[in-house]
Write a protein that holds these residues in place. Structure first.
Motif, short mmCIF file in Angstrom:
data_model
loop_
_atom_site.label_atom_id
_atom_site.label_comp_id
_atom_site.label_asym_id
_atom_site.label_seq_id
_atom_site.Cartn_x
_atom_site.Cartn_y
_atom_site.Cartn_z
N ILE A 112 -66.54 -11.25 -33.19
CA ILE A 112 -68.08 -11.55 -33.66
C ILE A 112 -69.26 -10.50 -32.68
O ILE A 112 -70.32 -10.41 -33.60
N TYR A 113 -68.61 -9.33 -31.66
CA TYR A 113 -69.50 -8.86 -31.41
C TYR A 113 -69.39 -7.56 -32.74
O TYR A 113 -70.16 -6.88 -32.66
N ARG A 114 -68.68 -7.20 -33.23
CA ARG A 114 -68.77 -6.18 -34.35
C ARG A 114 -69.88 -6.67 -35.90
O ARG A 114 -69.58 -5.66 -36.46
N GLY A 115 -69.74 -8.33 -35.41
CA GLY A 115 -69.94 -8.46 -36.88
C GLY A 115 -69.39 -9.15 -37.89
O GLY A 115 -69.49 -9.27 -38.93
N HIS A 116 -67.95 -9.16 -37.87
CA HIS A 116 -67.09 -9.23 -38.56
C HIS A 116 -66.47 -11.15 -38.38
O HIS A 116 -65.68 -11.57 -39.21
N ASN A 117 -67.30 -11.77 -37.86
CA ASN A 117 -66.96 -13.37 -38.11
C ASN A 117 -67.65 -14.18 -38.71
O ASN A 117 -68.88 -14.57 -38.55
N PRO A 118 -67.36 -14.62 -39.17
CA PRO A 118 -68.57 -15.76 -41.37
C PRO A 118 -69.37 -16.63 -39.67
O PRO A 118 -69.86 -17.34 -40.70
N PHE A 119 -68.31 -17.35 -39.46
CA PHE A 119 -69.20 -18.15 -38.26
C PHE A 119 -69.95 -18.48 -37.73
O PHE A 119 -70.90 -19.17 -36.96
N ALA A 120 -70.31 -16.47 -36.68
CA ALA A 120 -71.13 -16.67 -35.90
C ALA A 120 -72.55 -16.55 -35.93
O ALA A 120 -72.89 -16.25 -37.24
N LYS A 121 -73.47 -16.96 -34.79
CA LYS A 121 -74.63 -16.95 -36.05
C LYS A 121 -75.31 -16.16 -33.75
O LYS A 121 -74.27 -16.11 -32.79
N TYR A 122 -76.66 -15.15 -33.91
CA TYR A 122 -76.52 -14.55 -33.39
C TYR A 122 -78.48 -14.56 -32.88
O TYR A 122 -78.89 -15.31 -33.22
N PRO A 123 -78.22 -14.85 -31.51
CA PRO A 123 -77.67 -14.18 -30.27
C PRO A 123 -76.84 -15.60 -29.90
O PRO A 123 -77.10 -16.26 -29.81
N ARG A 124 -75.79 -14.30 -29.54
CA ARG A 124 -74.81 -15.71 -28.79
C ARG A 124 -73.69 -15.14 -28.03
O ARG A 124 -73.86 -13.82 -27.62
N VAL A 125 -73.72 -16.08 -26.55
CA VAL A 125 -72.82 -15.91 -25.75
C VAL A 125 -71.30 -15.78 -25.81
O VAL A 125 -71.16 -16.72 -26.48
N ILE A 126 -70.82 -14.91 -25.84
CA ILE A 126 -69.18 -15.15 -26.59
C ILE A 126 -68.71 -16.17 -25.18
O ILE A 126 -68.90 -16.42 -24.27
N GLY A 127 -66.90 -16.11 -26.38
CA GLY A 127 -65.77 -16.36 -25.14
C GLY A 127 -65.99 -18.12 -25.14
O GLY A 127 -66.89 -18.97 -25.13
N HIS A 128 -64.00 -18.00 -25.32
CA HIS A 128 -64.25 -19.75 -25.73
C HIS A 128 -62.65 -20.21 -24.22
O HIS A 128 -61.92 -21.28 -25.01
N GLU A 129 -62.23 -19.01 -23.92
CA GLU A 129 -60.99 -18.88 -23.00
C GLU A 129 -61.65 -18.68 -21.76
O GLU A 129 -62.04 -17.73 -20.98
N PHE A 130 -61.68 -20.08 -20.58
CA PHE A 130 -62.10 -20.19 -19.56
C PHE A 130 -62.14 -20.72 -18.86
O PHE A 130 -61.81 -22.05 -19.07
N PHE A 131 -61.74 -20.90 -17.41
CA PHE A 131 -61.82 -21.46 -16.58
C PHE A 131 -62.83 -21.64 -15.45
O PHE A 131 -63.07 -20.22 -14.68
N GLY A 132 -63.32 -22.52 -14.27
CA GLY A 132 -63.95 -21.89 -12.98
C GLY A 132 -63.75 -23.87 -12.63
O GLY A 132 -63.14 -24.54 -12.74
N VAL A 133 -64.97 -24.10 -11.77
CA VAL A 133 -65.12 -25.20 -10.67
C VAL A 133 -65.84 -25.51 -11.76
O VAL A 133 -67.24 -25.11 -11.65
#
Ligand code: NAI
Ligand code: MN
Length: 338
Positions: A43-64
């Motif tokens: 997505i950062y490099r513009g090679h993801n056909p599904f992405a729309k910009y602007p976008r906060v990336i990251g789909h692997e995350f953990f928190g509280v």
């Protein structure tokens, strides 16, 4: 709060945003750890056909969880959670047959909607899976990549009689090795890659045998060893691999692909039908978070073997560059948020 946003291809900013309020049915997660995946870099490099910009990336995350929206039990505040990035409608055909990962109106956090590379993220409450206290933060953040292997193996149904061959010793190949050996006790797992350092990681994740196919014919090598794989996972995803997999497979074998290349590849029906091969594909995960949490509880997998680097989120550009350029030393790169 600070969020890592891709404004347009090749333009990453760490920007100040308002802390979001959870809507009805949502929770807010104060993010502690996130993992960098190939799709973030794409997505950062513009090679993801599904992405729309602007976008906060990251789909692997953990928190509280630190806030909940209307209709969500207040008692969820304070829960340690890992977030399933797959958001589905729940009523289309794929959802009705238990495959929300290919929902007709699929939304993936960090791709179609803002994701987890941020100090806070709001997500549907049902996507936030509570993590037992016995499971470390660094294990919890690795659940998503292992759900890819859980989804693939749920289709392949490996048994102790199988001889499995995995193309690719990147994060996807390695999570598959750990699932096949640790969860399914497959008799033999062979990993094929072009990078010796990655093959060494495959060994430490449980591979019985590794083959560097840079300058040899894999078919000849397997013939010499008298190996006919009964399960093949393509976690390298070059379009040429499927035909080779069909050629090397045992009769009655199962093959699984997970690539997104739009280049055509040539395969023959004869190769498939004469051996009555089954060919599966796997995308993301269909409700596999509870399964991987169970694997972690039972210590069947060891995600720490895949974690090679940790960076503060403020060094995200360096983290992504390391991930992209150093395939020999680098597997999973984590970002810490404070
Ligand atoms: P990666 O790029 O880190 O690993 C791929 C590995 O395959 C590399 O080590 C490379 O040296 C090796 N390789 C490339 N061509 C090869 C060949 N012909 N023979 C043997 N080895 C070869 O990527 P990662 O993160 O492990 O992902 C692998 C693939 O899985 C990517 O194409 C990605 O798009 C796809 N993917 C699919 C998902 C899904 O849900 N369907 C989810 C995540 C990734
Ligand atoms: Mn991922």
């Amino acid at each position: 709060m600070k969020s890592i946003a891709i404004k347009q291809p090749n333009e990453l900013v760490i920007e100040e945003r308002e802390v979001p309020q959870p809507k009805s049915g949502e929770v807010r997660v104060r993010v502690k750890l996130a993992g960098i995946c190939g799709s973030d870099s794409h997505i950062y490099r513009g090679h993801n056909p599904f992405a729309k910009y602007p976008r906060v990336i990251g789909h692997e995350f953990f928190g509280v969880i630190d806030a909940v929206g209307e209709g969500v039990d207040q008692s969820r505040i304070g829960e340690r959670v890992s977030v399933d990035p797959v958001i589905s409608c729940g009523c289309c055909y794929p959802c009705s047959v238990g495959r929300p990962n290919v929902c007709s109106s699929l939304t993936v956090l960090g791709v179609h909607r803002d994701g987890g590379f941020s100090q806070y993220a709001v997500v549907p409450s049902k996507n936030a899976y509570v993590i037992p206290n016995e499971i470390d933060d660094e294990f919890a953040v690795m659940i998503e990549p292992f759900t890819i292997a859980a989804n693939a193996t749920a289709q392949l149904k490996p048994t102790q009689n199988d001889v499995a061959l995995i193309y690719g010793a990147g994060p996807m190949g390695l999570t598959s090795v750990q699932a096949l050996k640790g969860v399914y006790n497959v008799k033999e797992v062979i990993v094929v890659d072009r990078i010796d350092e990655r093959l060494a990681m495959a060994k430490s994740s449980g591979a019985d045998r590794t083959i560097n196919n840079t300058s040899l014919s894999l078919k000849d090598e397997l013939d010499k060893l008298n190996i006919k794989p009964t399960v093949i996972i393509d976690a390298a995803c070059h379009p040429s691999i499927l035909q080779e997999a069909i050629t090397i497979a045992s009769p009655a074998a199962r093959i699984l692909i997970m690539g997104f290349s739009s280049d055509p590849c040539q395969i023959t029906q004869q190769g498939i039908t004469s051996k009555e091969l089954s060919i599966f594909s796997s995308r993301l995960n269909a409700n596999k978070f509870p399964i991987v949490i169970d694997w972690l509880n039972k210590k069947l997998i060891d995600p720490k073997k895949l974690i090679t680097h940790r960076f503060d989120y403020t060094d995200v550009v360096q983290a992504i560059q390391t991930f992209e350029k150093d395939q020999k030393q680098c597997c999973k790169v984590l970002l810490t948020f404070s």
